[in-house]
Design an enzyme around this catalytic site. Structure first.
Site, PDB file in Angstrom:
ATOM      1  N   LYS A 278      36.607  49.805  48.440  1.00  0.00           N
ATOM      2  CA  LYS A 278      37.487  48.692  48.059  1.00  0.00           C
ATOM      3  C   LYS A 278      37.185  48.290  46.626  1.00  0.00           C
ATOM      4  O   LYS A 278      36.046  47.981  46.292  1.00  0.00           O
ATOM      5  CB  LYS A 278      37.270  47.502  48.999  1.00  0.00           C
ATOM      6  CG  LYS A 278      37.979  46.219  48.557  1.00  0.00           C
ATOM      7  CD  LYS A 278      37.554  45.029  49.408  1.00  0.00           C
ATOM      8  CE  LYS A 278      38.044  43.712  48.813  1.00  0.00           C
ATOM      9  NZ  LYS A 278      37.555  42.538  49.562  1.00  0.00           N
ATOM     10  N   LYS A 290      41.804  30.744  46.357  1.00  0.00           N
ATOM     11  CA  LYS A 290      40.465  30.309  46.757  1.00  0.00           C
ATOM     12  C   LYS A 290      40.095  29.014  46.034  1.00  0.00           C
ATOM     13  O   LYS A 290      40.534  28.778  44.908  1.00  0.00           O
ATOM     14  CB  LYS A 290      39.428  31.374  46.365  1.00  0.00           C
ATOM     15  CG  LYS A 290      39.524  32.701  47.076  1.00  0.00           C
ATOM     16  CD  LYS A 290      38.480  33.665  46.512  1.00  0.00           C
ATOM     17  CE  LYS A 290      38.550  35.032  47.163  1.00  0.00           C
ATOM     18  NZ  LYS A 290      38.036  35.014  48.533  1.00  0.00           N
ATOM     19  N   ASP A 301      34.144  41.709  43.919  1.00  0.00           N
ATOM     20  CA  ASP A 301      34.950  42.169  45.045  1.00  0.00           C
ATOM     21  C   ASP A 301      35.325  43.647  44.920  1.00  0.00           C
ATOM     22  O   ASP A 301      36.017  44.175  45.785  1.00  0.00           O
ATOM     23  CB  ASP A 301      36.217  41.313  45.172  1.00  0.00           C
ATOM     24  CG  ASP A 301      36.685  41.179  46.601  1.00  0.00           C
ATOM     25  OD1 ASP A 301      35.870  41.420  47.519  1.00  0.00           O
ATOM     26  OD2 ASP A 301      37.862  40.843  46.823  1.00  0.00           O
ATOM     27  N   GLU A 362      43.231  40.525  51.365  1.00  0.00           N
ATOM     28  CA  GLU A 362      43.892  41.611  50.623  1.00  0.00           C
ATOM     29  C   GLU A 362      43.115  42.921  50.628  1.00  0.00           C
ATOM     30  O   GLU A 362      43.694  43.994  50.490  1.00  0.00           O
ATOM     31  CB  GLU A 362      44.151  41.171  49.175  1.00  0.00           C
ATOM     32  CG  GLU A 362      43.000  41.364  48.199  1.00  0.00           C
ATOM     33  CD  GLU A 362      41.734  40.581  48.563  1.00  0.00           C
ATOM     34  OE1 GLU A 362      40.632  41.070  48.268  1.00  0.00           O
ATOM     35  OE2 GLU A 362      41.847  39.483  49.139  1.00  0.00           O
ATOM     36  N   ARG A 364      41.619  44.589  52.972  1.00  0.00           N
ATOM     37  CA  ARG A 364      41.985  45.483  54.073  1.00  0.00           C
ATOM     38  C   ARG A 364      43.338  46.147  53.823  1.00  0.00           C
ATOM     39  O   ARG A 364      43.609  47.217  54.352  1.00  0.00           O
ATOM     40  CB  ARG A 364      41.978  44.701  55.384  1.00  0.00           C
ATOM     41  CG  ARG A 364      43.042  43.627  55.479  1.00  0.00           C
ATOM     42  CD  ARG A 364      42.737  42.594  56.546  1.00  0.00           C
ATOM     43  NE  ARG A 364      41.571  41.795  56.183  1.00  0.00           N
ATOM     44  CZ  ARG A 364      41.094  40.797  56.937  1.00  0.00           C
ATOM     45  NH1 ARG A 364      41.671  40.496  58.086  1.00  0.00           N
ATOM     46  NH2 ARG A 364      40.027  40.120  56.557  1.00  0.00           N
TER      47      ARG A 364
END
Length: 514
Positions: A278, A290, A301, A362, A364
């Site tokens: 990812k 957020k 991330d 997002e 996934r």
């Protein structure tokens, strides 16, 4: 007017990590002879006679009795010739769980020697004599990896000052000579960990889907055994990767997928392993934005993609004897008029229709489409098994903390192999249940499913979502934190941790002995 590249951006373009252990004088005695010399002794077993003799050799008369009674694993004192560190692992009782979270000899040595680096710097030593007595291969490897991992510092790297404040080291073994293969192995493992750490540490104004892809194609310098292909946004659209496109459509730099296809020079009987990372280079949460406190570290991330590209570099440089495919699912989840919305229904590459329940779920989505690519290769390119790595849910950190990855798998043998590899490498994971009953939380009256559900079991429902896109293949999902909030072990500063690079290296190597 073009923006001027920041120092971090320039350094990111090179990613040339210099190995400290490559400068060591192996099998030799230190030539630096002055008051700025230190001594490090690693006793592979708890050898009380050797420990006492070292105290006699270096300790002052008034120190000897007290030092000999010291039962700590690391004993430090200012000796007659300079500062002395004696490291000796002590036997510990298992904490249970079939030993799957016990500290391995490799990880003990890695973390103790990593911690030692900060102490050597604090003493401003010009030289250090290290001697290993009665150590085994895993201890030697762990110590060397720890020394090389610990010297990485983001600011020194971007300022071009790597290895500038480190002493000269001579390293001897009490029996036999140093195995060059072990030294090379340690260098490559440590470099992979530090590459992953550095990628995570890069600021989001330097690292975006476009610049990430450029590192893979131009700047990391992959050898000919690795073919790098980039699917830009236009290609993603043509491949009907609607989920991946939707996540990145609000960002200035659009989404893309990078495929690093590694094939060994010699023909292998092994089937390809596909590893998917990812790569959300920054996650605002999208329109379901957020809060500022939760957004602060969202440059990390892309920690899954960072570990996967670092693993690809390790495979290419170590000439791994089996075929491997590495996929990076890259996008930025931005807030814009073009951003995808809660309530949108989007069609995945697999044909599944997904209702967007929350734009902050997002990761996934990009993984789902790229997993479908990895799982639909045909013929000799078909993957035997697929592993994805993602900073996917906060729920897993709540359950397992920062140092233990959540492991989900549809195959018991694969799951066991990954957990054992994590224990041996000190890069832990713990298997969590794919409890199918929770799939109902993702039901939707408007599509085949939603992308998120209720507040409980979030890590499980995320994994269940991903499972729908692996087409029945052997699959494992590692939900990681990829960050350390404090200095610990060989990680001497907060920031990217390189999780789970060491686990996956150990896992891939274990496949060779089947």
């Amino acid at each position: 007017m073009a923006k001027k590249a920041t120092p971090a951006a320039k350094a990111a373009g090179k990613l040339q990590f210099h190995s400290w252990i490559e400068t060591f004088d192996f099998g030799k005695e230190l030539k630096v002879k002055n008051e700025m010399t230190g001594f490090v002794y690693f006793l592979g077993v708890d050898d009380s006679a050797k420990f006492a003799s070292l105290i006699e050799e270096h300790g002052l008369a008034w120190q000897a009795k007290t030092l000999k009674q010291n039962d700590r694993e690391v004993v430090y004192f200012a000796g007659s010739k300079g500062p002395v560190w004696i490291l000796r692992p002590r036997k510990k009782a298992s904490v249970g769980h079939d030993g799957l979270i016990d500290e391995a000899s490799y990880s003990w040595a890695r973390d103790q020697f990593g911690t030692l680096v900060s102490q050597l710097k604090a003493h401003h030593l010009k030289g250090v004599q290290m001697e290993f007595h009665g150590t085994e291969g895993a201890q030697d490897l762990g110590a060397l990896v720890g020394l090389d991992v610990a010297v990485y510092n983001f600011r020194q790297f971007v300022d071009g000052k790597q290895l500038t404040d480190l002493p000269k080291v001579a390293l001897r073994k009490s029996l036999g000579s140093w195995d060059k293969a072990v030294v090379k192995d340690a260098m490559l493992r440590a470099r992979a960990v530090n590459v992953a750490r550095h990628m995570v540490n890069l600021p989001p104004n330097d690292l975006n889907p476009k610049s990430f892809a450029e590192m893979a194609t131009k700047r990391l310098g992959f050898p000919k055994n690795t073919k790098v292909t980039v699917w830009d946004t236009k290609k993603l659209v043509s491949e009907k990767m609607g989920l991946h496109v939707a996540v990145g459509q609000g960002a200035e730099n659009g989404p893309c997928m990078v495929h690093l296809k590694y094939r060994p020079a010699k023909k292998s009987s092994l089937k390809p392993v596909a590893i998917v990372g990812k790569g959300i280079t920054f996650d605002t949460g999208g329109l379901d934005i957020k809060p500022s406190s939760a957004m602060r570290l969202m440059k990390k991330d892309m920690g899954g993609a960072a570990s996967v590209i670092a693993l690809a570099q390790w495979a290419a440089e170590s000439n791994y004897p089996g075929p491997l495919d590495f996929y990076l699912a890259l996008a930025e989840n931005a807030v814009d008029g073009k951003s995808f919305r809660p309530g949108d229904v989007i069609t995945a590459r697999s044909g599944m229709k997904v209702e967007i329940d929350n734009t902050d779920a997002e990761g996934r989505l990009v993984l789902a489409d790229v997993l479908d690519v990895a799982c639909t290769q045909k013929g000799t390119e078909e993957a035997e098994l697929v592993i994805d790595v993602a900073t996917l849910t906060g729920a897993i950190k709540v359950g397992l903390g920062a140092e233990i990855a959540g492991l989900f798998s549809n195959d018991d043998e694969l799951a066991a192999a990954l957990t054992k590899a994590g224990q041996r490498s000190g890069d832990l994971n713990w298997r969590m249940p794919l409890f199918e009953k929770y799939w109902g939380d993702l039901s939707s009256p408007f599509a085949d499913c939603k992308n998120s559900g209720g507040g409980f079991g979030g890590a499980i429902t995320a994994a269940l979502f991903l499972q729908k896109f692996v087409r029945g293949k052997k699959w494992a999902h590692l939900d990681v934190y990829a960050w350390t909030d404090k200095a610990q072990g060989a990680l001497l500063a907060s920031g990217g941790s390189g999780q789970p690079v060491q686990c996956l290296i150990e896992f891939l190597n274990s496949r060779l002995s089947r």
